[in-house]
Design a protein around this motif. Sequence first.
Motif, PDB file in Angstrom:
ATOM      1  N   UNK A 189      17.204 -12.604 -14.341  1.00  0.00           N
ATOM      2  CA  UNK A 189      16.663 -12.203 -13.042  1.00  0.00           C
ATOM      3  C   UNK A 189      15.618 -11.128 -13.266  1.00  0.00           C
ATOM      4  N   UNK A 190      14.322 -11.622 -14.030  1.00  0.00           N
ATOM      5  CA  UNK A 190      13.212 -10.957 -13.956  1.00  0.00           C
ATOM      6  C   UNK A 190      12.052 -11.954 -14.688  1.00  0.00           C
ATOM      7  N   UNK A 191      10.741 -11.624 -14.416  1.00  0.00           N
ATOM      8  CA  UNK A 191       9.692 -12.522 -14.509  1.00  0.00           C
ATOM      9  C   UNK A 191       9.810 -13.355 -15.940  1.00  0.00           C
ATOM     10  N   UNK A 192       9.285 -12.296 -17.054  1.00  0.00           N
ATOM     11  CA  UNK A 192       9.035 -13.051 -18.347  1.00  0.00           C
ATOM     12  C   UNK A 192      10.256 -13.733 -18.984  1.00  0.00           C
ATOM     13  N   UNK A 193      11.444 -13.027 -19.024  1.00  0.00           N
ATOM     14  CA  UNK A 193      12.371 -13.519 -19.690  1.00  0.00           C
ATOM     15  C   UNK A 193      12.853 -15.096 -18.985  1.00  0.00           C
ATOM     16  N   UNK A 194      12.878 -15.301 -17.674  1.00  0.00           N
ATOM     17  CA  UNK A 194      13.340 -16.325 -16.882  1.00  0.00           C
ATOM     18  C   UNK A 194      12.174 -17.240 -17.313  1.00  0.00           C
ATOM     19  N   UNK A 195      11.026 -16.992 -17.432  1.00  0.00           N
ATOM     20  CA  UNK A 195      10.100 -18.079 -17.894  1.00  0.00           C
ATOM     21  C   UNK A 195      10.054 -18.541 -19.270  1.00  0.00           C
ATOM     22  N   UNK A 196      10.491 -17.442 -20.133  1.00  0.00           N
ATOM     23  CA  UNK A 196      10.693 -17.971 -21.499  1.00  0.00           C
ATOM     24  C   UNK A 196      11.823 -19.141 -21.508  1.00  0.00           C
ATOM     25  N   UNK A 197      13.092 -19.020 -20.741  1.00  0.00           N
ATOM     26  CA  UNK A 197      14.045 -19.508 -20.738  1.00  0.00           C
ATOM     27  C   UNK A 197      13.738 -21.124 -20.195  1.00  0.00           C
ATOM     28  N   UNK A 198      12.782 -21.257 -19.217  1.00  0.00           N
ATOM     29  CA  UNK A 198      12.470 -22.459 -18.674  1.00  0.00           C
ATOM     30  C   UNK A 198      11.390 -23.023 -19.638  1.00  0.00           C
ATOM     31  N   UNK A 199      10.575 -22.429 -20.273  1.00  0.00           N
ATOM     32  CA  UNK A 199       9.658 -23.009 -21.436  1.00  0.00           C
ATOM     33  C   UNK A 199      10.180 -23.592 -22.594  1.00  0.00           C
ATOM     34  N   UNK A 200      11.194 -22.905 -22.988  1.00  0.00           N
ATOM     35  CA  UNK A 200      12.080 -23.390 -24.059  1.00  0.00           C
ATOM     36  C   UNK A 200      13.268 -23.961 -24.013  1.00  0.00           C
ATOM     37  N   UNK A 201      13.897 -23.893 -22.902  1.00  0.00           N
ATOM     38  CA  UNK A 201      15.483 -24.401 -22.793  1.00  0.00           C
ATOM     39  C   UNK A 201      16.355 -23.356 -23.355  1.00  0.00           C
ATOM     40  N   UNK A 202      16.118 -22.220 -23.706  1.00  0.00           N
ATOM     41  CA  UNK A 202      17.031 -21.126 -24.589  1.00  0.00           C
ATOM     42  C   UNK A 202      16.998 -20.128 -23.823  1.00  0.00           C
ATOM     43  N   UNK A 203      18.361 -19.390 -23.951  1.00  0.00           N
ATOM     44  CA  UNK A 203      18.435 -18.028 -23.639  1.00  0.00           C
ATOM     45  C   UNK A 203      17.530 -16.997 -24.043  1.00  0.00           C
ATOM     46  N   UNK A 204      17.143 -16.204 -23.173  1.00  0.00           N
ATOM     47  CA  UNK A 204      16.262 -14.763 -23.424  1.00  0.00           C
ATOM     48  C   UNK A 204      16.637 -14.331 -24.700  1.00  0.00           C
ATOM     49  N   UNK A 205      17.838 -13.968 -25.090  1.00  0.00           N
ATOM     50  CA  UNK A 205      18.101 -13.390 -26.121  1.00  0.00           C
ATOM     51  C   UNK A 205      17.960 -14.154 -27.740  1.00  0.00           C
ATOM     52  N   UNK A 206      17.890 -15.523 -27.332  1.00  0.00           N
ATOM     53  CA  UNK A 206      17.727 -16.480 -28.417  1.00  0.00           C
ATOM     54  C   UNK A 206      16.392 -16.488 -28.972  1.00  0.00           C
TER      55      UNK A 206
END
Length: 450
Positions: free
Chosen positions: A52-69
Motif C-alpha cells: 500500500x504505497x506508490x513505488x513498491x506497488x508499481x514495481x510489483x505490477x511492472x515485474x510481477x514480483x513482490x517488492x522485497x524480491x
Amino acid sequence: MTNKRPNVVVVFTDQQRWDTTGVHGNPLDLTPNFDRMAREGTHLYHSFTCQPVCAPARSCFQTGKFATDTGCYRNAVPLPEDEKTLAHYFKEEGYYTGYIGKWHLAAEEPVSRKRQGGYDYWLAANGLEHTSEPYQTTLYDNDGNPVELPGYRVDALTDAAIRFIDDRNKQDDPFFLFLSYLEPHHQNRTDNYPAPTGYEEKYTSAWTPPDLQALGGTSAQQLGGYYGMVKRLDEALGRILDVLKSLQIEEETIVLFTTDHGSHFKTRNHEYKRSCHESSIRIPAALTGPGFSQGGQKKELVSLIDFPPTLLDAAGIEVPEQMSGNSILPLVRNDNKDWENEVFIQISESQVGRAIRTKRWKYSVSDPEADRIYDASSQRYVEEFLYDLKADPYELTNLIGLRSHQEVAEVLRQKLLKKIEQFEKEKPVIQPAALKESGQRKVRETELEL
C-alpha cells in the motif's frame, strides 16, 4: 476480429479507494463507465494491493514480483535495470509498448532511457506530482525532452493516450499501453486534492464511507476534491472506451482498470496509506475485452500481484516462472477449484509490517524496533491487528490479544508465516500480543479459517 494478438490497455489510477465506485455501493454516481465495464466485463469484487504505497506497488505490477524480491520495497528505490517488466515480455511477442503518465520507479527526473522499463514509447515523469500542477502538465519524452500538455492533468494524459491508440491502430503490430494517472492522489506541496474547476463543490459534504464517518481524519476537508478527481477519471475512462469503439477495436482490446492502493485520509497513521486496513489495501478492478467480456462478478480474493500474469496469459503469452502471482483466467472460466482465497501484503515506510487477508479475517504484524526506511523485512514481528471483517467490515474494533480469538490468531499466524517463507524465503518469529479478556466474545470452530 483479426488473427493478431489482442491489444492491451491498462488504465491505472493512484490512491483510489474501492468504495468510490457505484458497484461497491457509492451512491454519488462517480463511476458510471467503470460500473458499466464491471457489469459487462469481469468485475474483481475483492481486489487488493500487495504493497500500500506508490513505488513498491508499481514495481510489483511492472515485474510481477513482490517488492522485497526486486528491492523496491519503499519509495525512491529505482527499479533495477536488469529487471524484466511487462514491456519486455510484450515486446518479445511482437507488441509495440507505450507508457504515459507517472512512473515513480526511477530516482531521477527526467527518466533516462535505461530506467524507462523497456517501453518503446515514453511520455512520462518519474514524480508527476512534482513536475506538474492540476492545470499544468509536464512530461518527458524518450530522450528526456520536456513536453507541456494543455488542459486539466487527467485530460492531458487522456488526450496523449488517445493519440497513441489512434496512431498504433494504423500499424500492423498489436500494442500494449500503460496509462498511469496521478489522480486521485493528493498534490504533495499543498496536501490537498485539487479537482477540476467546479467539481469539488459538487461533492463537498456528500456521502462519507462509514470508516471515515467514525474516524474523521481529513475526510471532511478533502473528500469533495477527492470525489471530483474520481469523477473526472471515470470520464477519462469513458473516453478511452469510446475511442476503442470508434476505431472498431473494442472487441480485440483488453482493458484493465485498477489502482495502486487506497486512501484512509489520515485515520490510520499520519498520512494516507501504508497500513493494513481495507481503506489502504482494497482497490477497484475490472477487465473487459477478449477473454473477459461477460465474465461476471468474481468474489474470490485477488491481488495486484496477479494482474501481470493475467495480462500475459490473456494475450497468449507464457507466464514466466519468476512471477509471484497467478492468472485469474481460471476464475473467469469458473475453473476456480484451486484458487487460494488469501492475499499477502507487505507494508513499508510507516512500519516494517506484514499482513494476510482471508475472506473473513485480517491479521497484521510489525516490528516496532525495525528501521522503517532501511529495513525491508524482519526476523521478529509482533502481532498488531486482527479484524473480523464479517462482523466489523470497516475495522473499527481491533481484536488482537483477546482470549476468545487466540485460535483465530494462531491459524492466521501460521498462514502468514507460510506466505513469508514462500515469497521472502525467510522464517521469522511472530510474537503473540498480550492477552486481554474477551467479555462475551466467542469464536465458533467453523469460523476459524473462513
